[in-house]
Design an enzyme around this catalytic site. Structure first.
Site, short mmCIF file in Angstrom:
data_model
loop_
_atom_site.label_atom_id
_atom_site.label_comp_id
_atom_site.label_asym_id
_atom_site.label_seq_id
_atom_site.Cartn_x
_atom_site.Cartn_y
_atom_site.Cartn_z
N GLY A 1 0.80 -1.21 0.00
CA GLY A 1 0.00 0.00 0.00
C GLY A 1 0.84 1.26 0.00
O GLY A 1 0.42 2.30 -0.51
N ASN B 1 7.49 -14.24 -1.76
CA ASN B 1 7.80 -13.65 -3.07
C ASN B 1 8.91 -14.43 -3.77
O ASN B 1 9.41 -15.44 -3.30
CB ASN B 1 8.18 -12.17 -2.91
N CYS C 1 -1.98 -11.48 -6.93
CA CYS C 1 -0.88 -11.22 -6.00
C CYS C 1 -0.47 -9.77 -6.21
O CYS C 1 -1.33 -8.89 -6.21
CB CYS C 1 0.27 -12.21 -6.22
N GLY D 1 0.43 -10.24 -10.53
CA GLY D 1 -0.51 -11.18 -11.14
C GLY D 1 0.11 -12.10 -12.17
O GLY D 1 -0.63 -12.65 -13.00
N TRP D 2 1.44 -12.30 -12.13
CA TRP D 2 2.04 -13.20 -13.14
C TRP D 2 2.95 -14.27 -12.52
O TRP D 2 3.54 -15.05 -13.26
CB TRP D 2 2.79 -12.41 -14.19
#
Length: 847
Positions: free
Chosen positions: A336, A360, A446, A449-450
Site C-alpha cells: 500500500g 515472493n 498477487c 498477477g504473473w
C-alpha cells in the site's frame, strides 16, 4: 559402516582418501591422472576434430576443447567441449557422453573458478601443485566441478568461452535461432489459445484460423461470457494476450476504465469457467487502493461483481465470490505504501478476502539454492567427489549418529522448499474446493498477477478439469495461463530478453576469496585462492517459479497416480527442454515480445518435439502413464488437507545427487517394463491364436473336401453300377439282333497343335488313369451264322425281358412269351416275302 576398500592395481581415486590426505597434504594424489606427466605431445595427439561427433545436434559447433579434464563428482577423466549450446563431457577413450558432466549453457545459473592448495608433508613445494577447479551450478539441481591440469590455459579458455556463451547480449544469439524450427515447426500459438477459449465457451466444434484472427471474427460468446479483442494490438495491457474472456454484460468502454485501477493494467479477466454451473476462476493484479486503502473504482467493482452470476437452481440468488490474495497479509499492506494493496470486502459485495501467505520470488530463489546445497552435501555423488557415507564429520548422514541424521533432516526443513510447495498446493486446493463444492467464483491475484497468481489458477484448473491432465490439455493450460498471460520467463529463468541481456547477473569475479558453503573440503579451503560464489541475487528477478509449479504438479501425481495421462518422466524432460532454451516457446517475457521476435517462425517448438518422441512408442513411451484411468478420474481432484504434505520429487531432485534412489523411486519404470513384456506376450498370443484359427479353418476345409470326395466316390460307384447294368442290357440286345460288340484301345502320340486347339471335352481322345493318351473305338459286327442261335426270339427275350435273372432263369415262367415269339415269327415271314417282291417303278407313277 565401513568404507569401501579402494580398488587394487590402480591409483586410488579422490573419494578413497581421507581429509588429511586430501587437504593437509598426504603423500597420495587425489585424482586419476598424473598431472605432471601429461606433456604437450599428448595434448597435440588429443586435439582431434570433434566436428563429426554423433552426439552433436543440428547447427551445434565446438568452440573450446579441454583435454585431461576430471569430473570431480564421479572421479572420471575425459574431454570437455564447450559448444554453442552446452558443455559436453566425453569419457576418456570411448568418447561416450557423461550425463552428469553435460549441461546446456542456458541451464547454468552461475560458474566460478577455484584453486585448491594442498600442503605437502615433505619439503618439496612443487610436488603437489594447486588444483585448478571450475565449479558450475545448474538450475536443474546439480553442482558440477571440473578439475584441470596445472600449468595450462585450458581452464581460462573454458571460462572465457562460458563468459561469452552463457549470457549472450541478444536473444537472437541463442542456439535455438541458429538451429531454426527444423522438423519441429511451431504452429501459431494464437490459434491454440482461441481453440481453448472456444472449448471453455462450449464451442469445441469451431477451429481458429489466421483469417479469423485477422478479420476479428473470433469474438464469440455464450449466455454469460464473451471473447474480447480489445487488446488485439496490446494497447490495453502489454503483458496480456491479444484476446481474453470477460463477462458478457461488461462493454469494452467499461474495460478501458477498469484497467487503470489495477497494477500493470492487468484487469480481472476469466481464466476458466465451469460448464453448466457458471462458476469462474478469474485473475488480475493487485488493486491500486493506496496507503490508506481508500481508493475505489466503480468500473472495477462492476467488473468483479459481474463474476457473481445467478445460481442456476435458485433464480434471483447471486453466486458467492471469493477474493484470494496469494501474498501474506503484511506484504499486501506493505504494498500500500507504493500505491498497491488489497481489496476491501465492503466494496465488493461483502466478498471474503483470503490471504494464502505465499512468499515472493526472492524467498523462493534462496530456498531453491539451499535445497540444492543440501542435496549436494548429502547426496551419493557430491561436487567435492565424496559420498555422504564417507564424511567423518558431525554432518555425516550414514555415520550411524542419530543426532547427525536429525540435523541433516532439519537442514532439509530449513531450506523451506517443501513448505513453499505445501502453501501453493493448499491455496490451489482451497480454490478448487470453492468452485467444485460451493459453485462459487474466485478472483485470484498477487502483486503483479504473473507469478503466484499463475501458480494458483493453473494448479486449480488442473484439479478441476480432467482435460488439463492429458497431454493436449497440459499444453493448452501452460500456453494459456503461463505464456499468454505474461509470466516473465526471460527474467525468471535467467535468459536474455528482447531489450538486451536483461538483469540476470551471474557472479564472475576472477580473484576473490571464498569457499564451498557446506562441504568439509570446502570449509578447509577458505584460505585458498578461489572465486567467490556468494554473490546475492537480490538485484535480479531470477526465481524458479515455474519449476516450483511443476514440482507441485508432481506432488498431485503422487497423490493421484491414475489421474494423469503423462508421467513424472515427461515433466522432467519438459523442464530440461525449457531450461536448455533449445526451443523458443518460453523465450521473452510476454506474448507481445514473442510476436515481435517472430519466435513461432524462427525457432523450434517444444510441444512438437515431445509429441515426436511419444509417436515412436505410443502408450509404451516413458512419457505415458501406464496407470492412467480416465474413466475413474473424470471429475475434479479435491485433496484433503492431510494429504498435502509434500516430499522431494525424486525424478528431478535426486537424479544427480542420488541417481540410484531416483530410479528406485520410479515404480513406473518397472510397471512399464512389465507392461511392455505383457504387450509382447499378448502379441505372441494373438499370433498363436491366428495360427490356430488358420489351421482350424484349413482342417475344416479339408474335412469338407473329403466329405465331398466321398459323396462323389459314392455317386461314381452308383453310376458305374447303373452303367454296368445298362451295358449288359445293351450288349444282350445287340447280340440278340445277331451283332457283336468289340471295344478296342490304341495308344497315340500327342500332337501339340491339337492339344492347343482342342482343350475341350468334345475331343474323343482321352487319357487313361496313368495319363497316357488312348483312342477308344466301338465296333459292331454281324455274327456268323453258326454262332447265331436258332432261337432268336429266345435271345431277344433273354436280352429284353426284365423277369430274367443273371443265371437265365425266368422269374415268371407262365408268361405269354410263346405268343410273343409266334407273333415275331409271323412278322419276320411277312417282311421276307415283301422283300422278295419285284415291283416296277412305273407302277407307282400316275396315269
Amino acid at each position: 559402516m565401513t568404507s569401501p576398500k579402494p580398488p587394487s592395481g590402480r591409483q586410488r581415486p579422490l573419494r578413497y582418501y581421507s581429509d588429511s590426505e586430501r587437504v593437509e597434504g598426504g603423500s597420495g594424489s587425489w585424482d586419476t591422472l598424473e598431472w605432471n606427466k601429461l606433456d604437450s605431445q599428448q595434448t597435440a595427439s588429443g586435439s582431434t576434430s570433434f566436428a563429426n561427433l554423433r552426439c552433436l545436434l543440428e547447427s551445434e559447433r565446438v568452440i573450446v576443447e579441454g583435454y585431461g579434464v576430471v569430473l570431480i563428482n564421479t572421479d572420471e577423466a575425459g574431454t570437455l567441449l564447450v559448444t554453442n549450446f552446452r558443455i559436453l563431457f566425453l569419457s576418456e577413450g570411448t568418447r561416450k557422453v557423461i550425463p552428469l558432466g553435460t549441461i546446456p549453457l542456458a541451464t547454468i545459473e552461475k560458474f566460478n573458478k577455484m584453486v585448491l592448495k594442498v600442503q605437502s608433508n615433505n619439503r618439496q613445494p612443487d610436488k603437489n601443485p594447486p588444483r585448478r577447479l571450475l565449479q558450475v551450478t545448474g538450475k536443474d539441481m546439480r553442482i558440477i566441478v571440473y578439475g584441470f591440469r596445472p600449468k595450462t590455459k585450458q581452464r581460462r579458455s573454458v571460462f572465457d568461452a562460458l563468459l561469452r556463451c552463457t549470457k549472450p547480449e541478444r536473444v537472437w544469439d541463442l542456439y535455438t535461432f541458429a538451429c531454426g524450427p527444423s522438423k519441429f515447426g511451431n504452429a501459431n500459438p494464437k490459434e491454440r489459445l482461441l481453440n481453448e477459449y472456444f472449448r471453455l465457451l462450449g464451442r469445441s466444434s469451431l477451429r481458429a484460423s489466421m483469417d479469423m484472427i485477422e478479420d476479428g471474427s473470433f469474438t464469440l460468446e455464450n449466455e454469460l461470457w464473451r471473447i474480447s479483442d480489445l487488446n488485439s494490438n496490446y494497447n490495453l495491457c502489454q503483458t496480456y494476450p491479444f484476446a481474453f474472456m470477460v463477462p458478457k454484460s461488461i462493454s469494452d468502454e467499461e474495460l478501458l476504465q477498469a484497467c487503470s485501477f489495477r497494477a500493470k493494467c492487468r484487469l480481472p479477466v476469466i481464466t476458466w469457467c465451469q460448464p453448466g454451473s457458471g462458476a469462474v476462476i478469474a485473475r488480475s493484479s493487485q488493486p491500486l487502493v493506496g496507503l490508506m486503502m481508500n481508493m475505489r473504482s466503480n468500473f472495477d467493482e462492476k467488473l468483479v461483481a459481474a463474476f457473481c452470476t445467478q445460481l442456476g437452481a435458485n433464480k434471483g440468488e447471486r453466486r458467492k465470490l471469493y477474493i484470494a490474495d496469494a501474498r501474506p497479509r503484511k506484504n499486501a499492506l506493505a504494498n500500500g505504501a507504493m500505491g498497491g494493496g488489497s481489496e476491501s470486502s465492503s466494496n465488493y459485495f461483502q466478498s471474503p478476502i483470503v490471504f494464502f501467505g505465499i512468499d515472493n520470488i526472492h524467498a523462493m530463489r534462496e530456498s531453491y539454492s539451499r535445497l540444492r546445497d543440501y542435496l549436494d552435501m548429502h547426496g551419493a555423488t557430491s561436487s567435492d567427489g565424496r559420498s555422504s557415507f564417507l564424511r567423518h564429520t558431525g554432518w555425516t548422514w550414514g555415520g550411524g549418529n542419530l543426532s547427525s541424521m536429525s540435523a541433516s533432516v532439519s537442514l532439509l526443513g530449513d531450506s523451506g522448499w517443501l513448505i513453499h510447495i505445501q502453501n501453493v498446493l493448499a491455496g490451489a486446493a482451497w480454490i478448487a474446493a470453492r468452485v467444485a463444492v460451493e459453485s462459487a467464483s474466485v478472483l485470484v491475484h498477487c502483486s503483479d498477477g504473473w507469478d503466484r497468481t499463475t501458480q494458483l489458477v493453473s494448479l486449480a484448473c488442473l484439479m478441476l478439469d480432467p482435460y488439463y491432465r492429458t497431454f493436449a490439455g497440459f499444453q493448452a493450460l501452460v500456453e494459456k495461463d503461463w505464456l499468454a498471460f505474461g509470466h516473465p520467463f526471460s527474467d525468471r529463468v535467467g535468459m536474455p530478453n528482447i531489450s538486451g541481456s536483461g538483469n540476470f547477473d551471474l557472479p564472475r569475479q576472477s580473484s576473490s576469496a571464498g569457499s564451498y558453503p557446506s562441504s568439509p573440503v570446502r570449509q578447509s579451503t577458505q584460505s585458498a585462492a578461489s572465486q567467490s560464489s556468494s554473490s546475492s541475487h537480490a538485484q535480479n528477478n531470477y526465481s524458479p517459479i515455474f519449476t516450483q509449479w511443476v514440482d507441485s504438479v508432481s506432488q498431485l501425481m503422487r497423490m493421484y497416480p491414475c489421474a494423469f495421462e503423462f508421467s513424472p518422466t515427461f515433466l522432467v524432460d519438459f523442464m530440461d527442454c525449457l531450461l536448455s532454451c533449445r526451443f523458443g516457446n518460453f523465450l521473452c517475457n510476454s506474448e507481445k515480445e514473442r510476436q515481435q521476435c517472430a519466435i513461432a517462425e524462427a525457432c523450434g517448438c517444444i510441444w512438437a518435439y515431445l509429441t515426436d518422441l511419444r509417436s515412436t512408442a505410443s502408450t509404451s513411451h516413458v512419457h505415458s502413464n501406464p496407470f492412467y484411468d480416465p474413466l475413474k478420474y473424470d471429475g475434479p481432484l479435491l485433496p484433503p488437507a492431510a494429504s498435502l504434505a509434500p516430499t522431494l520429487w525424486p525424478q528431478f531432485h535426486l537424479r544427480w545427487a542420488c541417481p540410484e534412489e531416483a530410479k528406485a523411486a520410479d515404480i513406473e519404470v518397472q510397471c512399464r517394463a512389465m507392461r511392455v513384456k505383457y504387450s509382447e506376450m499378448q502379441k505372441d498370443k494373438e499370433t498363436t491364436e491366428r495360427r490356430v484359427d488358420e489351421i482350424s479353418f484349413a482342417m475344416e476345409s479339408l474335412s469338407a473336401e473329403l466329405l465331398r470326395e466321398r459323396r462323389m466316390s459314392w455317386s461314381a460307384r452308383e453310376s458305374a453300377k447303373r452303367a454296368t447294368k445298362e451295358y449288359r442290357a445293351l450288349t444282350r440286345a445287340v447280340q440278340s439282333l445277331g451283332c457283336k460288340v468289340n471295344f478296342t484301345t490304341s495308344d497315340v502320340e500327342d500332337d501339340p497343335l491339337e492339344n492347343n486347339n482342342n482343350n475341350n471335352n468334345n475331343n474323343p481322345r482321352r487319357r487313361d488313369r496313368q495319363g497316357n493318351n488312348s483312342d477308344v473305338s466301338v465296333s459292331i459286327s454281324l455274327m456268323s451264322e453258326e454262332n447265331r442261335s436258332e432261337n432268336q426270339v429266345g435271345r431277344v427275350c433273354e436280352a429284353l425281358c426284365p423277369l430274367r435273372t443273371r443265371e437265365g432263369v425266368c422269374r415268371w415262367p407262365e408268361a405269354g412269351c410263346v405268343h410273343l415269339g409266334s407273333q415275331f415269327v409271323g412278322l419276320k415271314t411277312n417282311f421276307d416275302a415283301f422283300d422278295r417282291l419285284s415291283i416296277q417303278e412305273s407302277y407307282f407313277k400316275s396315269e
